[in-house]
Design a protein around this motif. Structure first.
Motif, PDB file in Angstrom:
ATOM      1  N   CYS A  63     -12.889 -68.060  92.280  1.00  0.00           N
ATOM      2  CA  CYS A  63     -12.150 -67.884  93.379  1.00  0.00           C
ATOM      3  C   CYS A  63     -10.540 -68.332  92.859  1.00  0.00           C
ATOM      4  CB  CYS A  63     -12.491 -68.677  94.585  1.00  0.00           C
ATOM      5  SG  CYS A  63     -13.942 -68.309  95.327  1.00  0.00           S
ATOM      6  N   GLU A  64      -9.643 -67.374  93.111  1.00  0.00           N
ATOM      7  CA  GLU A  64      -8.288 -67.681  92.769  1.00  0.00           C
ATOM      8  C   GLU A  64      -7.514 -68.843  93.359  1.00  0.00           C
ATOM      9  OE1 GLU A  64      -6.493 -64.177  93.684  1.00  0.00           O
ATOM     10  OE2 GLU A  64      -7.490 -62.866  92.419  1.00  0.00           O
ATOM     11  N   ARG A  65      -7.756 -69.266  94.607  1.00  0.00           N
ATOM     12  CA  ARG A  65      -7.028 -70.314  95.179  1.00  0.00           C
ATOM     13  C   ARG A  65      -7.833 -71.407  95.546  1.00  0.00           C
ATOM     14  NH1 ARG A  65      -3.923 -65.699  96.078  1.00  0.00           N
ATOM     15  NH2 ARG A  65      -4.901 -65.376  98.335  1.00  0.00           N
ATOM     16  N   CYS A  66      -9.197 -71.592  95.539  1.00  0.00           N
ATOM     17  CA  CYS A  66      -9.824 -72.342  96.150  1.00  0.00           C
ATOM     18  C   CYS A  66     -10.990 -72.831  94.955  1.00  0.00           C
ATOM     19  CB  CYS A  66     -10.599 -71.682  97.201  1.00  0.00           C
ATOM     20  SG  CYS A  66     -12.118 -72.723  98.154  1.00  0.00           S
ATOM     21  N   ARG A  67     -11.224 -74.264  95.018  1.00  0.00           N
ATOM     22  CA  ARG A  67     -12.159 -74.830  94.059  1.00  0.00           C
ATOM     23  C   ARG A  67     -13.131 -75.795  95.035  1.00  0.00           C
ATOM     24  NH1 ARG A  67     -10.215 -71.722  91.622  1.00  0.00           N
ATOM     25  NH2 ARG A  67      -9.355 -71.555  89.854  1.00  0.00           N
ATOM     26  N   ALA A  68     -13.330 -75.300  96.243  1.00  0.00           N
ATOM     27  CA  ALA A  68     -14.314 -76.017  97.162  1.00  0.00           C
ATOM     28  C   ALA A  68     -15.917 -76.141  96.814  1.00  0.00           C
ATOM     29  CB  ALA A  68     -14.155 -75.506  98.589  1.00  0.00           C
ATOM     30  N   CYS A  69     -16.402 -75.100  95.880  1.00  0.00           N
ATOM     31  CA  CYS A  69     -17.704 -75.224  95.510  1.00  0.00           C
ATOM     32  C   CYS A  69     -18.024 -76.299  94.392  1.00  0.00           C
ATOM     33  CB  CYS A  69     -17.773 -73.930  95.010  1.00  0.00           C
ATOM     34  SG  CYS A  69     -18.164 -72.560  96.468  1.00  0.00           S
ATOM     35  N   ILE A  70     -18.681 -77.107  94.669  1.00  0.00           N
ATOM     36  CA  ILE A  70     -18.819 -78.024  93.470  1.00  0.00           C
ATOM     37  C   ILE A  70     -20.469 -78.171  93.002  1.00  0.00           C
ATOM     38  CG2 ILE A  70     -18.768 -80.786  92.779  1.00  0.00           C
ATOM     39  CD1 ILE A  70     -16.399 -80.807  94.767  1.00  0.00           C
ATOM     40  N   SER A  71     -20.702 -77.977  91.808  1.00  0.00           N
ATOM     41  CA  SER A  71     -22.016 -78.017  91.546  1.00  0.00           C
ATOM     42  C   SER A  71     -22.605 -79.381  91.474  1.00  0.00           C
ATOM     43  CB  SER A  71     -22.319 -77.729  89.894  1.00  0.00           C
ATOM     44  OG  SER A  71     -21.671 -76.278  89.836  1.00  0.00           O
ATOM     45  N   VAL A  72     -23.730 -79.473  91.833  1.00  0.00           N
ATOM     46  CA  VAL A  72     -24.519 -80.965  92.248  1.00  0.00           C
ATOM     47  C   VAL A  72     -25.875 -80.927  91.532  1.00  0.00           C
ATOM     48  CG1 VAL A  72     -25.625 -82.148  93.931  1.00  0.00           C
ATOM     49  CG2 VAL A  72     -23.411 -81.256  94.410  1.00  0.00           C
ATOM     50  N   ARG A  73     -25.939 -82.031  91.014  1.00  0.00           N
ATOM     51  CA  ARG A  73     -27.501 -82.195  90.315  1.00  0.00           C
ATOM     52  C   ARG A  73     -27.716 -83.895  90.794  1.00  0.00           C
ATOM     53  NH1 ARG A  73     -26.434 -81.701  83.826  1.00  0.00           N
ATOM     54  NH2 ARG A  73     -25.516 -83.716  83.634  1.00  0.00           N
ATOM     55  N   LEU A 215     -32.302 -82.488  89.071  1.00  0.00           N
ATOM     56  CA  LEU A 215     -32.706 -81.708  89.858  1.00  0.00           C
ATOM     57  C   LEU A 215     -31.307 -80.781  90.180  1.00  0.00           C
ATOM     58  CD1 LEU A 215     -34.863 -79.985  91.745  1.00  0.00           C
ATOM     59  CD2 LEU A 215     -34.608 -81.672  93.457  1.00  0.00           C
ATOM     60  N   TYR A 216     -31.179 -79.478  90.114  1.00  0.00           N
ATOM     61  CA  TYR A 216     -29.991 -79.003  90.249  1.00  0.00           C
ATOM     62  C   TYR A 216     -30.263 -78.134  91.675  1.00  0.00           C
ATOM     63  CZ  TYR A 216     -28.840 -79.227  85.565  1.00  0.00           C
ATOM     64  OH  TYR A 216     -28.127 -79.656  84.333  1.00  0.00           O
ATOM     65  N   LEU A 217     -29.103 -78.522  92.583  1.00  0.00           N
ATOM     66  CA  LEU A 217     -29.174 -78.061  93.924  1.00  0.00           C
ATOM     67  C   LEU A 217     -28.118 -76.857  94.300  1.00  0.00           C
ATOM     68  CD1 LEU A 217     -29.546 -81.302  96.056  1.00  0.00           C
ATOM     69  CD2 LEU A 217     -31.240 -79.608  95.555  1.00  0.00           C
ATOM     70  N   GLY A 218     -27.569 -76.684  93.606  1.00  0.00           N
ATOM     71  CA  GLY A 218     -26.624 -75.503  93.357  1.00  0.00           C
ATOM     72  C   GLY A 218     -25.111 -76.213  93.888  1.00  0.00           C
ATOM     73  N   TYR A 219     -24.550 -75.478  94.883  1.00  0.00           N
ATOM     74  CA  TYR A 219     -23.128 -75.968  95.177  1.00  0.00           C
ATOM     75  C   TYR A 219     -23.057 -76.644  96.439  1.00  0.00           C
ATOM     76  CZ  TYR A 219     -22.385 -72.344  91.672  1.00  0.00           C
ATOM     77  OH  TYR A 219     -22.502 -71.644  90.656  1.00  0.00           O
ATOM     78  N   TRP A 220     -22.269 -77.592  96.508  1.00  0.00           N
ATOM     79  CA  TRP A 220     -21.894 -78.421  97.809  1.00  0.00           C
ATOM     80  C   TRP A 220     -20.371 -78.070  98.096  1.00  0.00           C
ATOM     81  CZ3 TRP A 220     -18.195 -83.077  97.771  1.00  0.00           C
ATOM     82  CH2 TRP A 220     -18.187 -83.472  98.825  1.00  0.00           C
ATOM     83  N   MET A 227     -23.733 -76.993 103.944  1.00  0.00           N
ATOM     84  CA  MET A 227     -23.955 -77.581 102.762  1.00  0.00           C
ATOM     85  C   MET A 227     -24.101 -79.197 102.582  1.00  0.00           C
ATOM     86  SD  MET A 227     -24.534 -75.287 100.479  1.00  0.00           S
ATOM     87  CE  MET A 227     -24.192 -73.479 100.052  1.00  0.00           C
ATOM     88  N   GLN A 228     -23.522 -79.720 103.707  1.00  0.00           N
ATOM     89  CA  GLN A 228     -23.731 -81.027 103.999  1.00  0.00           C
ATOM     90  C   GLN A 228     -24.828 -82.106 103.403  1.00  0.00           C
ATOM     91  OE1 GLN A 228     -20.579 -82.257 104.557  1.00  0.00           O
ATOM     92  NE2 GLN A 228     -20.883 -84.251 104.232  1.00  0.00           N
ATOM     93  N   TYR A 229     -25.991 -81.343 103.693  1.00  0.00           N
ATOM     94  CA  TYR A 229     -27.634 -82.056 103.409  1.00  0.00           C
ATOM     95  C   TYR A 229     -27.217 -82.488 101.829  1.00  0.00           C
ATOM     96  CZ  TYR A 229     -29.014 -77.738 101.347  1.00  0.00           C
ATOM     97  OH  TYR A 229     -29.432 -76.782 100.490  1.00  0.00           O
ATOM     98  N   LYS A 230     -26.767 -81.814 100.894  1.00  0.00           N
ATOM     99  CA  LYS A 230     -26.821 -81.809  99.508  1.00  0.00           C
ATOM    100  C   LYS A 230     -26.431 -83.256  98.764  1.00  0.00           C
ATOM    101  CE  LYS A 230     -27.030 -76.891  98.584  1.00  0.00           C
ATOM    102  NZ  LYS A 230     -26.422 -75.909  97.490  1.00  0.00           N
ATOM    103  N   ILE A 231     -25.428 -83.757  99.620  1.00  0.00           N
ATOM    104  CA  ILE A 231     -24.699 -85.040  99.151  1.00  0.00           C
ATOM    105  C   ILE A 231     -25.441 -86.438  99.769  1.00  0.00           C
ATOM    106  CG2 ILE A 231     -22.654 -84.103  98.411  1.00  0.00           C
ATOM    107  CD1 ILE A 231     -21.639 -85.410 101.264  1.00  0.00           C
ATOM    108  N   LYS A 234     -28.605 -89.290  96.529  1.00  0.00           N
ATOM    109  CA  LYS A 234     -28.017 -90.074  95.517  1.00  0.00           C
ATOM    110  C   LYS A 234     -28.928 -91.047  94.949  1.00  0.00           C
ATOM    111  CE  LYS A 234     -23.604 -89.953  98.517  1.00  0.00           C
ATOM    112  NZ  LYS A 234     -24.408 -89.684  99.674  1.00  0.00           N
ATOM    113  N   PRO A 235     -28.535 -91.114  93.510  1.00  0.00           N
ATOM    114  CA  PRO A 235     -27.235 -90.892  92.768  1.00  0.00           C
ATOM    115  C   PRO A 235     -27.452 -89.614  92.411  1.00  0.00           C
ATOM    116  CG  PRO A 235     -28.491 -92.158  91.256  1.00  0.00           C
ATOM    117  CD  PRO A 235     -29.395 -92.338  92.648  1.00  0.00           C
ATOM    118  N   GLN A 236     -26.300 -88.887  92.158  1.00  0.00           N
ATOM    119  CA  GLN A 236     -26.052 -87.590  91.713  1.00  0.00           C
ATOM    120  C   GLN A 236     -24.776 -87.315  90.908  1.00  0.00           C
ATOM    121  OE1 GLN A 236     -24.041 -84.945  95.471  1.00  0.00           O
ATOM    122  NE2 GLN A 236     -26.214 -85.575  95.646  1.00  0.00           N
TER     123      GLN A 236
END
Length: 249
Positions: A63-73, A215-220, A227-231, A234-236
């Motif tokens: 995305c050009e102006r957004c970096r909200a998607c964060i990869s989580v494992r 374990l890769y969960l995709g994007y938070w 997407m709140q459940y992904k965090i 822990k630890p991640q």
């Protein structure tokens, strides 16, 4: 003149479209194809850079102006269930999970349809036909598995023939350093079971037993309730501009 080796992946950029997670935002994705015998190694490499798989496509947000998607494992060797997750495990003691090669069934699609109609009736998957579902499961050139979760039958410890009703399904990839949950769905009428959390807990244990680290969960997406459940697990580690960094917050 630039010369591309025939096995060098080529990357493409999608046109902007409405973001499914943050109202008023537009999303773009960079993607490439996962084909041929090099597909598993390419997926391993791209996953390190935050890519996800959908059928034979590997993609990540651009995305050009957004970096909200964060990869989580999740760091599976360090994960210890807390009180709430132990209660969920106890609540689902009557379930058994079976991992097999990806093979779509009418029973799976029926459960998938109930899940989509109840939870994501206006989402991008709402119009998926049984053929579309079969392609989602089968169209993979990497090591993909289907895990079915059913109520235990009287002889479930010895044979799958006596397993009961299908209540949840996960489509997952096995990679060099971990497992990646590609997509999962469950019986929407059994909210009390917390089946989404149960499947993640089960995948943590499966990943650990395979001798893999993550374990890769995709994007938070911070600010997205979906997407709140992904965090919670822990630890991640989160993928940042400096690479994968531990997150315990």
């Amino acid at each position: 003149m630039t010369v591309h080796h025939p096995q060098t992946p080529q990357f493409f950029l999608t046109s902007p479209s409405p973001c499914p997670y943050l109202p008023g935002q537009a999303e773009r994705k960079v993607f490439t194809h996962l084909v041929g015998e090099r597909a598993p190694a390419l997926l391993d490499l791209l996953s390190q850079g935050g890519f996800r798989r959908s059928q034979n496509i590997a993609y990540r947000p651009a995305c050009e102006r957004c970096r909200a998607c964060i990869s989580v494992r999740i760091l599976v060797d360090e994960f210890v269930p807390g009180k709430s997750t132990r209660r969920i495990l106890a609540r689902n003691r009557d379930l058994v999970g079976r991992m097999a090669t990806p093979s779509p069934t009418s029973e799976q699609y029926s459960l998938f349809r109930r899940y989509i109609d109840h939870r994501h009736a206006f989402g991008g998957m709402a119009e998926m036909s049984v053929l579309d579902y079969a392609m989602m499961v089968e169209d993979s050139q990497v090591d993909t598995r289907v895990i079915e979760y059913r109520r235990k039958g009287p002889d479930s410890a010895f044979t799958a023939q006596s397993d009961g009703d299908l209540v949840a399904v996960a489509l997952s990839d096995v990679m060099a350093d971990g497992m990646s949950m590609v997509y999962s769905f469950f019986d929407p009428e059994q909210d009390q079971r917390s089946l989404g959390t149960h499947m993640i807990l089960d995948h943590i244990e499966r990943t650990r037993k395979l001798g893999l680290s993550y374990l890769y969960l995709g994007y938070w997406v911070e600010g997205s309730k979906k997407m709140q459940y992904k965090i919670r697990f822990k630890p991640q580690e989160h993928l940042t501009p400096r690479g994968w960094e531990r997150y315990d917050g």
